[in-house]
Structure formats: structure tokens, C-alpha cells
Scaffold this motif. Structure first.
Motif, PDB file in Angstrom:
ATOM      1  N   GLU A   1      28.886  35.851  50.120  1.00 39.83           N
ATOM      2  CA  GLU A   1      28.302  36.424  49.549  1.00 39.83           C
ATOM      3  C   GLU A   1      27.087  36.495  50.017  1.00 39.83           C
TER       4      GLU A   1
ATOM      5  N   ALA B   1      29.400  39.194  44.884  1.00 42.15           N
ATOM      6  CA  ALA B   1      30.190  38.553  44.195  1.00 42.15           C
ATOM      7  C   ALA B   1      30.929  39.222  43.716  1.00 42.15           C
ATOM      8  N   PHE B   2      30.940  40.800  43.125  1.00 45.76           N
ATOM      9  CA  PHE B   2      31.790  41.563  43.074  1.00 45.76           C
ATOM     10  C   PHE B   2      32.791  42.053  44.217  1.00 45.76           C
TER      11      PHE B   2
ATOM     12  N   ALA C   1      34.798  39.625  45.244  1.00 47.19           N
ATOM     13  CA  ALA C   1      35.712  39.204  45.145  1.00 47.19           C
ATOM     14  C   ALA C   1      37.524  40.414  45.061  1.00 47.19           C
TER      15      ALA C   1
ATOM     16  N   ARG D   1      37.201  28.865  50.978  1.00 48.16           N
ATOM     17  CA  ARG D   1      36.664  28.640  49.960  1.00 48.16           C
ATOM     18  C   ARG D   1      35.120  29.124  50.072  1.00 48.16           C
TER      19      ARG D   1
ATOM     20  N   ALA E   1      33.883  32.513  51.843  1.00 47.44           N
ATOM     21  CA  ALA E   1      34.164  33.229  50.942  1.00 47.44           C
ATOM     22  C   ALA E   1      31.730  32.898  50.109  1.00 47.44           C
TER      23      ALA E   1
ATOM     24  N   ARG F   1      38.846  39.567  48.470  1.00 51.16           N
ATOM     25  CA  ARG F   1      40.068  38.681  48.250  1.00 51.16           C
ATOM     26  C   ARG F   1      41.095  38.904  47.505  1.00 51.16           C
ATOM     27  N   THR F   2      41.200  39.567  46.091  1.00 55.13           N
ATOM     28  CA  THR F   2      42.172  39.874  45.525  1.00 55.13           C
ATOM     29  C   THR F   2      42.850  41.056  46.313  1.00 55.13           C
TER      30      THR F   2
END
Length: 199
Positions: A132, A153-154, A157, A125, A128, A160-161
Motif C-alpha cells: 500500500e 488502499a482500495f 483491498a 498483513r 499488504a 486481496r479480496t
């Protein structure tokens, strides 16, 4: 590299290799720095000189990740957007099975070690957040994003997703061949969405 630089790189790799072997065999939380130092035939001080945190011995590609992100953006061809460069880099890594973005059956054991360790999950984490911050700087320097931090940030995300969703399928028993096309589609859909949201 100079001889000194090569020897330093070899020592770093040796520590990481021996540490990772022990982590795979016994689990991350059950291995000490002393045991890693002994296996790599170095002192504890030397281990900490190369890896200030035990977690970074297993997640040893963090510096490489930062370098790749930076070079991908700063060395992109004229006319290519930052989002386009990042999409290209991720898809290239998926195609080649690169450990930083590739989805392969052979990474199952690595993922399980991370999932079984609260310390490694916490460090992931943090990574990440570090990524960022790097992306925020790169978007700021490019002048392409109205809100560089939000854009970064997007992107994190989205990666990661898509990555975690596909990795979960492989951990559940599916093969690389079965998930590959879906993963590529998911990455492209994510970046298509980002490009529409941040024209």
C-alpha cells in the motif's frame, strides 16, 4: 549480473528452498533458523544476512513484488493509466500462473502453511501495508489520483479480496479450471469499479 551477484542470488535461493522444504514438511512454526542453516550448509549469520526475519524465508518474493509493482507503473506505455497497468499486470500473472498473483492448484500447500501459522499471517498483513505504501508513492508520482493513499488502499483491498476468495474455493477442492474464468471476471469487475470511483 556479476559473478559475485550471481553467487549471492544462488545462496539466497538455496536458503529459501531448503527453508521452504522444511516448512512444508513440518510446518512453519516447528522449524528453527539453525535447522535451515544446517540444511542449506550456511551459518545462522548468513541466513539472517539474507533474511532478517524467518517469515521472509517462506515469503521470499516480497522484494520481487515491490520491483514488479514499481516497474509496471513506471514503465507503462504512454496513455495507459496506473490502474490500467496494474490490472494488466495482475491478469498477466493469472494467465501465466505466476506465484505472486496466479491461482493454481499447485499453490494449495503454500496457502495451508501460511494459514496454519499466525506468524506468517501477521507478516502477510505487513506485506499488504508495505505494498500500500509503495502504491501510494506511485500514485502520487503519477499525479493521477486525487487521494493517492485512498486509491492505494482500495487497490490492495481489491486484490486481496479477489485473490483470497478464489484461493478459498481451490482449498475447498475446486480446480484451477473451474475457478479461472470467475477469478478473471472478479478482477476485471474490481478494477472497473475502481475506475468508476476514481475517474
Amino acid at each position: 549480473m556479476s559473478l559475485r551477484e550471481r553467487k549471492k542470488a544462488e545462496t539466497r535461493q538455496r536458503i529459501s528452498d531448503h527453508g521452504s522444504m522444511l516448512f512444508y514438511e513440518r510446518g512453519f512454526d516447528n522449524v528453527t533458523i539453525s535447522e535451515i542453516a544446517e540444511a542449506a550448509d550456511v551459518s545462522k549469520v548468513t541466513v539472517f544476512n539474507y533474511f532478517p526475519r524467518k517469515e521472509d524465508i517462506f515469503l521470499d518474493r516480497i522484494p520481487e513484488l515491490i520491483d514488479i509493482l514499481t516497474s509496471t507503473v513506471t514503465d507503462r506505455p504512454a496513455g495507459e493509466t496506473v490502474l490500467g497497468a496494474l490490472r494488466r499486470m495482475i491478469l498477466d500473472h493469472v494467465a501465466t500462473g505466476h506465484p505472486l498473483a496466479g491461482i493454481e492448484d499447485r499453490f494449495r500447500h503454500f496457502w495451508r502453511v501460511v494459514l496454519d501459522s499466525p506468524a506468517l499471517r501477521a507478516r502477510a498483513r505487513e506485506v499488504a501495508e508495505e505494498v500500500e505504501a509503495v502504491l501510494t508513492r506511485l500514485f502520487t508520482e503519477s499525479g493521477e489520483a486525487h487521494d493517492p493513499h485512498l486509491m492505494a488502499a482500495f487497490v490492495v483491498a481489491a486484490f486481496r479480496t479477489t485473490y483470497q476468495t478464489t484461493a478459498a474455493r481451490i482449498l475447498a477442492g475446486e480446480t484451477t479450471a473451474a475457478v479461472h474464468d470467475d477469478h478473471v471476471t472478479a478482477v476485471n469487475n474490481a478494477f472497473d469499479t475502481l475506475e468508476r470511483a476514481f475517474p
